[in-house]
Scaffold this motif. Structure first.
Motif, mmCIF file in Angstrom:
data_model
loop_
_atom_site.group_PDB
_atom_site.id
_atom_site.type_symbol
_atom_site.label_atom_id
_atom_site.label_comp_id
_atom_site.label_asym_id
_atom_site.label_seq_id
_atom_site.Cartn_x
_atom_site.Cartn_y
_atom_site.Cartn_z
ATOM 1 N N PHE A 1 -14.865 -0.909 23.484
ATOM 2 C CA PHE A 1 -14.223 0.236 22.835
ATOM 3 C C PHE A 1 -12.707 0.065 22.843
ATOM 4 O O PHE A 1 -12.047 0.241 21.819
ATOM 5 C CB PHE A 1 -14.622 1.541 23.541
ATOM 6 C CG PHE A 1 -14.079 2.776 22.872
ATOM 7 C CD1 PHE A 1 -14.813 3.421 21.887
ATOM 8 C CD2 PHE A 1 -12.840 3.288 23.219
ATOM 9 C CE1 PHE A 1 -14.317 4.551 21.263
ATOM 10 C CE2 PHE A 1 -12.332 4.420 22.597
ATOM 11 C CZ PHE A 1 -13.072 5.053 21.618
ATOM 12 N N ASN A 2 -12.143 -0.288 23.997
ATOM 13 C CA ASN A 2 -10.705 -0.475 24.128
ATOM 14 C C ASN A 2 -10.208 -1.589 23.210
ATOM 15 O O ASN A 2 -9.196 -1.439 22.525
ATOM 16 C CB ASN A 2 -10.351 -0.770 25.587
ATOM 17 C CG ASN A 2 -8.859 -0.800 25.840
ATOM 18 O OD1 ASN A 2 -8.076 -0.221 25.094
ATOM 19 N ND2 ASN A 2 -8.463 -1.475 26.888
ATOM 20 N N ASN A 3 -10.922 -2.716 23.184
ATOM 21 C CA ASN A 3 -10.530 -3.832 22.325
ATOM 22 C C ASN A 3 -10.634 -3.476 20.836
ATOM 23 O O ASN A 3 -9.792 -3.863 20.044
ATOM 24 C CB ASN A 3 -11.381 -5.073 22.611
ATOM 25 C CG ASN A 3 -11.068 -5.686 23.955
ATOM 26 O OD1 ASN A 3 -10.001 -5.472 24.530
ATOM 27 N ND2 ASN A 3 -12.013 -6.441 24.486
ATOM 28 N N LYS A 4 -11.672 -2.763 20.459
ATOM 29 C CA LYS A 4 -11.913 -2.429 19.045
ATOM 30 C C LYS A 4 -10.946 -1.374 18.525
ATOM 31 O O LYS A 4 -10.428 -1.481 17.416
ATOM 32 C CB LYS A 4 -13.357 -1.937 18.879
ATOM 33 C CG LYS A 4 -13.693 -1.379 17.523
ATOM 34 C CD LYS A 4 -14.436 -2.345 16.687
ATOM 35 C CE LYS A 4 -14.870 -1.677 15.399
ATOM 36 N NZ LYS A 4 -15.025 -2.606 14.340
ATOM 37 N N TYR A 5 -10.708 -0.335 19.330
ATOM 38 C CA TYR A 5 -9.929 0.803 18.853
ATOM 39 C C TYR A 5 -8.502 0.837 19.392
ATOM 40 O O TYR A 5 -7.693 1.660 18.961
ATOM 41 C CB TYR A 5 -10.666 2.112 19.151
ATOM 42 C CG TYR A 5 -11.988 2.168 18.416
ATOM 43 C CD1 TYR A 5 -12.033 2.398 17.049
ATOM 44 C CD2 TYR A 5 -13.191 1.942 19.085
ATOM 45 C CE1 TYR A 5 -13.234 2.421 16.362
ATOM 46 C CE2 TYR A 5 -14.401 1.961 18.404
ATOM 47 C CZ TYR A 5 -14.413 2.190 17.043
ATOM 48 O OH TYR A 5 -15.599 2.209 16.363
ATOM 49 N N GLY A 6 -8.183 -0.019 20.363
ATOM 50 C CA GLY A 6 -6.815 -0.121 20.853
ATOM 51 C C GLY A 6 -6.401 0.947 21.846
ATOM 52 O O GLY A 6 -5.224 1.076 22.171
ATOM 53 N N PHE A 7 -7.342 1.708 22.330
ATOM 54 C CA PHE A 7 -7.052 2.693 23.375
ATOM 55 C C PHE A 7 -8.299 2.899 24.220
ATOM 56 O O PHE A 7 -9.404 2.583 23.799
ATOM 57 C CB PHE A 7 -6.564 4.029 22.788
ATOM 58 C CG PHE A 7 -7.555 4.715 21.885
ATOM 59 C CD1 PHE A 7 -8.439 5.660 22.380
ATOM 60 C CD2 PHE A 7 -7.583 4.426 20.517
ATOM 61 C CE1 PHE A 7 -9.354 6.285 21.544
ATOM 62 C CE2 PHE A 7 -8.493 5.053 19.668
ATOM 63 C CZ PHE A 7 -9.370 5.984 20.180
ATOM 64 N N LYS A 8 -8.084 3.411 25.409
ATOM 65 C CA LYS A 8 -9.220 3.651 26.299
ATOM 66 C C LYS A 8 -9.891 4.961 25.933
ATOM 67 O O LYS A 8 -9.237 5.915 25.523
ATOM 68 C CB LYS A 8 -8.746 3.700 27.757
ATOM 69 C CG LYS A 8 -8.297 2.366 28.268
ATOM 70 C CD LYS A 8 -7.914 2.449 29.728
ATOM 71 C CE LYS A 8 -7.509 1.069 30.199
ATOM 72 N NZ LYS A 8 -7.125 1.062 31.596
ATOM 73 N N LYS A 9 -11.185 4.971 26.100
ATOM 74 C CA LYS A 9 -11.948 6.203 25.885
ATOM 75 C C LYS A 9 -11.525 7.204 26.942
ATOM 76 O O LYS A 9 -11.475 6.894 28.120
ATOM 77 C CB LYS A 9 -13.446 5.932 25.988
ATOM 78 C CG LYS A 9 -14.288 7.143 25.630
ATOM 79 C CD LYS A 9 -15.699 7.000 26.105
ATOM 80 C CE LYS A 9 -15.934 7.423 27.505
ATOM 81 N NZ LYS A 9 -15.615 8.729 27.959
ATOM 82 N N SER A 10 -11.205 8.386 26.515
ATOM 83 C CA SER A 10 -10.765 9.413 27.442
ATOM 84 C C SER A 10 -11.966 10.055 28.116
ATOM 85 O O SER A 10 -12.965 10.361 27.478
ATOM 86 C CB SER A 10 -9.967 10.487 26.708
ATOM 87 O OG SER A 10 -9.690 11.574 27.561
#
Length: 183
Positions: A163-172
């Motif tokens: 998720f972090n790699n794909k969207y550029g942020f950590k899931k909150s």
């Protein structure tokens, strides 16, 4: 590992991935059934789950319709060739002794969230099988998503790192999930 399957999400992927020419000798379409059972078979072979549970939406309104009157108002009804297969699929799944869970007034996503949370509290690893990105909010150290990108064979395993790699942020973890009170 516990596998939770978003029933209609996988069924629709199967319906649109496989030709409607798949049918019984009497003309009953079987593309949904064939695709859905193929996905279950793949999950069993690849992940050897100790439990599989399938969640389904029930007909009718949910609490979301009370919040927003136009919720899914423009969604087209499912095709007849799809609808005729769902009761047959339910019967087959029942014959395999796979639990099927629905909660009136809630969507399958809500049930997935509640079950995932329940199993995570018991330190169980969970794999949610769906084509719905809304479930990405359920990703945790113990919950991953087997996301069906196209059809039933092109998939991603979505965990916190993916998720972090794909969207550029950590899931909150601050996202508030509404869980069913029925569990």
């Amino acid at each position: 590992m516990i596998v939770l399957i978003d029933g209609f999400s996988v069924a629709f992927r199967a319906f649109y991935a496989l030709p409607e020419t798949l049918m019984t000798s009497t003309g009953t379409p079987t593309n949904v059934i064939h695709g859905f059972l193929s996905m279950i078979n793949k999950v069993v072979n690849d992940y050897d789950p100790k439990q599989i549970i399938i969640t389904w939406d029930l007909p009718g309104k949910t609490f979301r319709n009370d919040i927003y009157k136009e919720y899914k108002a423009n969604r087209s009804p499912a095709p007849d060739n799809f609808n005729v297969q769902i009761p047959l699929l339910h019967e087959l799944i029942e014959s395999f002794n796979i639990p099927q869970v629905s909660v009136e007034g809630h969507e399958a996503d809500d049930v997935l969230g509640s079950l995932s949370n329940l199993f995570n509290q018991n330190n169980e690893n969970v794999l949610i099988v769906t084509g719905d990105r809304d479930t990405f909010q359920l990703i945790s150290k113990n919950t991953k998503i087997l996301y069906t990108k196209k059809g039933i064979s092109e998939i991603d395993i979505v965990d916190e790192k993916f998720f972090n790699n794909k969207y550029g942020f950590k899931k909150s973890n601050r996202i508030r999930i509404i869980f069913c009170r029925s569990f």
